[in-house]
Design a protein around this motif. Structure first.
Motif, PDB file in Angstrom:
ATOM      1  N   THR A  57       0.856  -1.193   0.000  1.00 13.44           N
ATOM      2  CA  THR A  57       0.000   0.000   0.000  1.00 13.44           C
ATOM      3  C   THR A  57       0.892   1.243   0.000  1.00 13.44           C
ATOM      4  O   THR A  57       1.048   1.897   1.034  1.00 13.44           O
ATOM      5  CB  THR A  57      -0.940   0.001   1.224  1.00 13.44           C
ATOM      6  OG1 THR A  57      -0.153  -0.256   2.412  1.00 13.44           O
ATOM      7  CG2 THR A  57      -1.993  -1.085   1.101  1.00 13.44           C
ATOM      8  N   PRO A  58       1.491   1.585  -1.130  1.00 11.08           N
ATOM      9  CA  PRO A  58       2.493   2.658  -1.170  1.00 11.08           C
ATOM     10  C   PRO A  58       1.965   4.042  -0.841  1.00 11.08           C
ATOM     11  O   PRO A  58       2.756   4.935  -0.514  1.00 11.08           O
ATOM     12  CB  PRO A  58       3.008   2.590  -2.619  1.00 11.08           C
ATOM     13  CG  PRO A  58       1.900   1.930  -3.382  1.00 11.08           C
ATOM     14  CD  PRO A  58       1.290   0.953  -2.444  1.00 11.08           C
ATOM     15  N   SER A  59       0.649   4.266  -0.901  1.00 11.98           N
ATOM     16  CA  SER A  59       0.095   5.594  -0.612  1.00 11.98           C
ATOM     17  C   SER A  59      -0.392   5.729   0.820  1.00 11.98           C
ATOM     18  O   SER A  59      -0.972   6.757   1.190  1.00 11.98           O
ATOM     19  CB  SER A  59      -1.071   5.895  -1.570  1.00 11.98           C
ATOM     20  OG  SER A  59      -0.645   5.895  -2.915  1.00 11.98           O
ATOM     21  N   LEU A  60      -0.139   4.709   1.649  1.00 11.94           N
ATOM     22  CA  LEU A  60      -0.690   4.683   2.999  1.00 11.94           C
ATOM     23  C   LEU A  60      -0.173   5.849   3.845  1.00 11.94           C
ATOM     24  O   LEU A  60       1.021   6.136   3.861  1.00 11.94           O
ATOM     25  CB  LEU A  60      -0.335   3.364   3.682  1.00 11.94           C
ATOM     26  CG  LEU A  60      -1.282   2.907   4.801  1.00 11.94           C
ATOM     27  CD1 LEU A  60      -2.662   2.619   4.239  1.00 11.94           C
ATOM     28  CD2 LEU A  60      -0.732   1.678   5.493  1.00 11.94           C
ATOM     29  N   VAL A  61      -1.110   6.487   4.580  1.00 12.58           N
ATOM     30  CA  VAL A  61      -0.784   7.586   5.485  1.00 12.58           C
ATOM     31  C   VAL A  61      -1.004   7.166   6.932  1.00 12.58           C
ATOM     32  O   VAL A  61      -0.278   7.605   7.824  1.00 12.58           O
ATOM     33  CB  VAL A  61      -1.642   8.827   5.152  1.00 12.58           C
ATOM     34  CG1 VAL A  61      -1.405   9.940   6.178  1.00 12.58           C
ATOM     35  CG2 VAL A  61      -1.347   9.317   3.751  1.00 12.58           C
ATOM     36  N   TRP A  62      -1.996   6.301   7.176  1.00  7.17           N
ATOM     37  CA  TRP A  62      -2.372   5.900   8.536  1.00  7.17           C
ATOM     38  C   TRP A  62      -2.577   4.398   8.575  1.00  7.17           C
ATOM     39  O   TRP A  62      -3.222   3.828   7.691  1.00  7.17           O
ATOM     40  CB  TRP A  62      -3.642   6.628   8.939  1.00  7.17           C
ATOM     41  CG  TRP A  62      -4.117   6.376  10.336  1.00  7.17           C
ATOM     42  CD1 TRP A  62      -3.789   7.080  11.457  1.00  7.17           C
ATOM     43  CD2 TRP A  62      -5.023   5.349  10.780  1.00  7.17           C
ATOM     44  NE1 TRP A  62      -4.428   6.566  12.563  1.00  7.17           N
ATOM     45  CE2 TRP A  62      -5.201   5.505  12.171  1.00  7.17           C
ATOM     46  CE3 TRP A  62      -5.694   4.323  10.123  1.00  7.17           C
ATOM     47  CZ2 TRP A  62      -6.025   4.659  12.916  1.00  7.17           C
ATOM     48  CZ3 TRP A  62      -6.513   3.482  10.854  1.00  7.17           C
ATOM     49  CH2 TRP A  62      -6.672   3.654  12.242  1.00  7.17           C
TER      50      TRP A  62
END
Length: 306
Positions: A194-199
């Motif tokens: 999940t390369p765009s994960l923020v949280w």
């Protein structure tokens, strides 16, 4: 009153569809007897909520309703549902095979939010051009069902009390990922890409600890495995791997990007809670740190500067 003007029926279709979404399923269907304008209005509701508390007498009544609301293509209207919540406990039983069809027909339409409880899903992967939030509770998930490349705008993925018979969870768009009280039971060590994960919340999970790919945007993470989580395999030197063998790194020469929990190396706020004796190795790929927790519960907080 007799002879009074029917102002509600004069409202635009979009308004009627929105209003019907606030009614229970049974009440929405009952509106079909109000007037000719209402006869088929319930079939175009924007919000759907299914629950055992709705008073379904028999599972086949639910099947008949959903087959009417979500007809099989081709040649029928595409669902315009924007939000659907299917709490199917005690409602499906012998109709388990139909659940996948209902879910895929919902996603083939305009659904932006989908919440499913108590069902089983497997191949092929889910497909939706509109889905932004997906919540799965008390589910059995198999195969490549969570290869979410065909859900390009999905941003929020939540799983709770699920049994995960899958070796990979992947999405280029997901920004928030919550996995709570789930068990990873696949034969190999599962990976999360999940390369765009923020949280990230990975709480009370069992089975093999998953491997994370690069997550350069990750800001906050809470990782709390269950006491029976397996953080290392026995494929390495002297029967102790600690995340360095081919199974745990994802390649044959130990030089790939998959390193146990290595994806957390860029996180800004990390809370790591573990039970006595659990070993976390290569938490940060650049420093190859190995942590052994000896207290009953330990909390490790770090930033990229550690």
């Amino acid at each position: 009153m007799p002879g009074s003007e029917d102002r509600i029926s004069a409202l635009p279709d979009g308004v009627l569809q929105h209003v019907l979404g606030f009614l229970s399923v049974h009440d929405a269907v009952r509106t079909s007897v109000l007037a000719g304008r209402w006869r088929h209005a319930w079939k175009s509701m924007r919000r759907l909520r299914i629950s055992p508390e709705d008073g379904w007498v028999r599972p086949e009544h639910l099947k008949d309703f959903l087959d009417t609301l979500l007809p099989e293509p081709p040649g029928h209207h595409v669902s315009i549902l924007q939000e659907a919540s299917l709490h199917l406990d005690e409602l499906v039983e012998e109709y388990d095979a139909h659940v996948q069809g209902w879910i895929r027909r919902i996603l083939a339409g305009q659904a932006q939010v989908l919440n499913v409880t108590f069902a089983a899903l497997e191949n092929p992967p889910l497909v939706s051009r509109h889905l932004r939030k997906l919540e799965l509770t008390d589910m059995v998930l198999k195969g490549s069902i969570l290869d979410l490349a065909s859900c390009p705008v999905l941003e929020d993925l939540t799983m709770a009390s699920c049994v995960l018979f899958l070796d990979k969870i992947s999405s280029k768009s997901v920004k928030r990922l919550s996995i709570k009280s789930c068990d990873f039971v696949c034969d190999c060590r599962p990976s999360i890409a999940t390369p765009s994960l923020v949280w990230l919340l990975l709480d009370s999970f069992g089975g093999k600890v998953p491997l994370f790919g690069s997550m350069p945007s990750l800001k906050t993470a809470l990782v709390r495995p269950a006491a029976y989580s397996s953080d290392c395999c026995k494929g390495g030197y002297m029967g102790k791997c600690y995340g360095s063998c081919a199974e745990c790194t994802g390649d044959d020469d130990h030089t790939g990007c998959w390193v146990l929990l290595g994806g957390l190396s860029s996180v800004v706020n990390l809370e790591l809670v573990a039970h006595t004796g659990m070993v976390y190795s290569h938490l940060y790929s650049r420093s190859s740190v190995s942590l052994l927790f000896s207290s009953s519960i330990a909390i490790f907080k770090a930033s990229p500067t550690v």
